[in-house]
Design an enzyme around this catalytic site. Structure first.
Site, PDB file in Angstrom:
ATOM      1  N   LYS A  14       0.829  -1.212   0.000  1.00  0.00           N
ATOM      2  CA  LYS A  14       0.000   0.000   0.000  1.00  0.00           C
ATOM      3  C   LYS A  14       0.862   1.261   0.000  1.00  0.00           C
ATOM      4  O   LYS A  14       0.580   2.211  -0.716  1.00  0.00           O
ATOM      5  CB  LYS A  14      -0.935   0.012   1.236  1.00  0.00           C
ATOM      6  N   ARG A  89      -9.610   0.895   8.978  1.00  0.00           N
ATOM      7  CA  ARG A  89      -9.328  -0.500   9.276  1.00  0.00           C
ATOM      8  C   ARG A  89     -10.444  -1.159  10.069  1.00  0.00           C
ATOM      9  O   ARG A  89     -10.335  -2.350  10.388  1.00  0.00           O
ATOM     10  CB  ARG A  89      -8.040  -0.604  10.091  1.00  0.00           C
ATOM     11  N   ARG A 128      11.254  -6.641   5.221  1.00  0.00           N
ATOM     12  CA  ARG A 128      11.149  -5.218   5.558  1.00  0.00           C
ATOM     13  C   ARG A 128      11.677  -4.990   6.973  1.00  0.00           C
ATOM     14  O   ARG A 128      12.320  -3.976   7.249  1.00  0.00           O
ATOM     15  CB  ARG A 128       9.688  -4.769   5.438  1.00  0.00           C
ATOM     16  N   ARG A 134      11.792  -1.865  11.625  1.00  0.00           N
ATOM     17  CA  ARG A 134      10.482  -1.821  12.307  1.00  0.00           C
ATOM     18  C   ARG A 134      10.301  -3.065  13.154  1.00  0.00           C
ATOM     19  O   ARG A 134      10.264  -4.181  12.634  1.00  0.00           O
ATOM     20  CB  ARG A 134       9.362  -1.739  11.251  1.00  0.00           C
ATOM     21  N   ARG A 146      -1.242  -9.393  13.445  1.00  0.00           N
ATOM     22  CA  ARG A 146      -1.754  -8.330  12.560  1.00  0.00           C
ATOM     23  C   ARG A 146      -2.671  -8.919  11.496  1.00  0.00           C
ATOM     24  O   ARG A 146      -3.683  -8.321  11.141  1.00  0.00           O
ATOM     25  CB  ARG A 146      -0.589  -7.574  11.932  1.00  0.00           C
TER      26      ARG A 146
HETATM   27  P1  ADP Z   1       1.022  -2.515   8.060  1.00  0.00           P
HETATM   28  O1  ADP Z   1      -0.004  -2.186   7.007  1.00  0.00           O
HETATM   29  O2  ADP Z   1       2.230  -3.167   7.499  1.00  0.00           O
HETATM   30  O3  ADP Z   1       0.474  -3.238   9.254  1.00  0.00           O
HETATM   31  P2  ADP Z   1       1.014   0.223   9.066  1.00  0.00           P
HETATM   32  O4  ADP Z   1       2.195   1.111   9.062  1.00  0.00           O
HETATM   33  O5  ADP Z   1      -0.150   0.602   8.220  1.00  0.00           O
HETATM   34  O6  ADP Z   1       1.613  -1.173   8.632  1.00  0.00           O
HETATM   35  O7  ADP Z   1       0.470   0.013  10.550  1.00  0.00           O
HETATM   36  C1  ADP Z   1       1.312  -0.361  11.617  1.00  0.00           C
HETATM   37  C2  ADP Z   1       0.493  -0.502  12.899  1.00  0.00           C
HETATM   38  O8  ADP Z   1      -0.104   0.773  13.246  1.00  0.00           O
HETATM   39  C3  ADP Z   1      -0.692  -1.468  12.831  1.00  0.00           C
HETATM   40  O9  ADP Z   1      -0.302  -2.804  13.083  1.00  0.00           O
HETATM   41  C4  ADP Z   1      -1.611  -0.896  13.927  1.00  0.00           C
HETATM   42  O10 ADP Z   1      -1.167  -1.286  15.209  1.00  0.00           O
HETATM   43  C5  ADP Z   1      -1.409   0.601  13.809  1.00  0.00           C
HETATM   44  N1  ADP Z   1      -2.402   1.223  12.900  1.00  0.00           N
HETATM   45  C6  ADP Z   1      -2.141   1.790  11.685  1.00  0.00           C
HETATM   46  N2  ADP Z   1      -3.272   2.252  11.130  1.00  0.00           N
HETATM   47  C7  ADP Z   1      -4.287   1.967  11.986  1.00  0.00           C
HETATM   48  C8  ADP Z   1      -5.692   2.157  11.987  1.00  0.00           C
HETATM   49  N3  ADP Z   1      -6.321   2.767  10.951  1.00  0.00           N
HETATM   50  N4  ADP Z   1      -6.412   1.723  13.050  1.00  0.00           N
HETATM   51  C9  ADP Z   1      -5.812   1.140  14.084  1.00  0.00           C
HETATM   52  N5  ADP Z   1      -4.492   0.904  14.158  1.00  0.00           N
HETATM   53  C10 ADP Z   1      -3.725   1.314  13.134  1.00  0.00           C
END
Ligand code: ADP
Length: 190
Positions: A14, A89, A128, A134, A146
């Site tokens: 994404k 989400r 990654r 990370r 996740r």
């Molecule tokens: P990925 O898509 O690889 O999981 P992100 O950088 O989008 O990575 O998200 C990392 C973490 O941040 C998620 O595992 C979650 O804990 C938190 N997070 C990100 N976006 C949201 C959201 N819209 N609602 C709740 N938690 C979120």
């Protein structure tokens, strides 16, 4: 305005595709993951609280992310449109987004889903983790958690947007450029 949601599981690409889309269509990028990591790096109270969820592979509470997205949108009143990456989400997040966009006299134009199988996703995330440092990408049990959160809370949104005729899935495996072209084809058909 062109408002698009880039949808898909962790590791689907994404962020990579968002970068290309925002430069082609002149959009503002809202990545809730990036915003949360910026808060954490700044050592804010919100960032510290969010990090406890992120480290476990759990979703951060809706009110926190909704507030962040709202602030971002209000601070970009000149935007041509937004790419929402990693948001919404959950169903409450999707409902809140509809309300926020209605306040801008607009709505979701299209939802583009990157479809990638789980084995490929785990491989990508672990790689990654080695390169980006990370922590949530370095531990397989956090990664699996996740996916569980994705299955339970996020995937239902696919049906929600399919019901509105807005969802378009694209195979997220292959050349970055070829995937980008498939995404653009859906946008250009609007
Ligand atoms: P990925 O898509 O690889 O999981 P992100 O950088 O989008 O990575 O998200 C990392 C973490 O941040 C998620 O595992 C979650 O804990 C938190 N997070 C990100 N976006 C949201 C959201 N819209 N609602 C709740 N938690 C979120």
């Amino acid at each position: 305005m062109l408002n698009l949601i880039i949808f898909g599981p962790p590791g689907a690409g994404k962020g990579t595709q968002s970068e290309k889309l925002l430069s082609k269509y002149q959009l503002q990028h809202i990545s809730t993951g990036d915003l949360l990591r910026a808060e954490r790096n700044a050592g804010s109270e919100l960032g510290n609280q969010a990090n406890e969820y992120i480290a476990k592979g759990e979703l951060v509470p809706d009110a926190v992310v909704i507030g962040m997205v709202k602030n971002f949108m209000l601070s970009h009143p000149e935007a041509n449109g937004f790419i929402f990456d990693g948001f919404p989400r959950t169903t409450p997040q999707a409902d809140a987004l509809d309300v926020m966009l209605a306040d801008f006299n607009t709505g979701i134009s299209i939802v583009l889903g990157l479809e990638v199988n789980e084995d490929e996703l785990v491989k990508r995330l672990l790689l990654r983790g080695q390169n980006s440092g990370r922590a949530d990408d370095q531990d397989e049990s956090t990664i699996r958690n996740r996916f569980q959160e994705y299955q339970n809370k996020t995937l239902p949104l696919q049906g929600h947007y399919q019901g509105q005729g807005k969802y378009h899935g694209v195979m997220g495996i292959g050349e970055v450029e070829a995937i980008f072209e498939s995404l653009c084809a859906h946008i250009d058909a609007l």
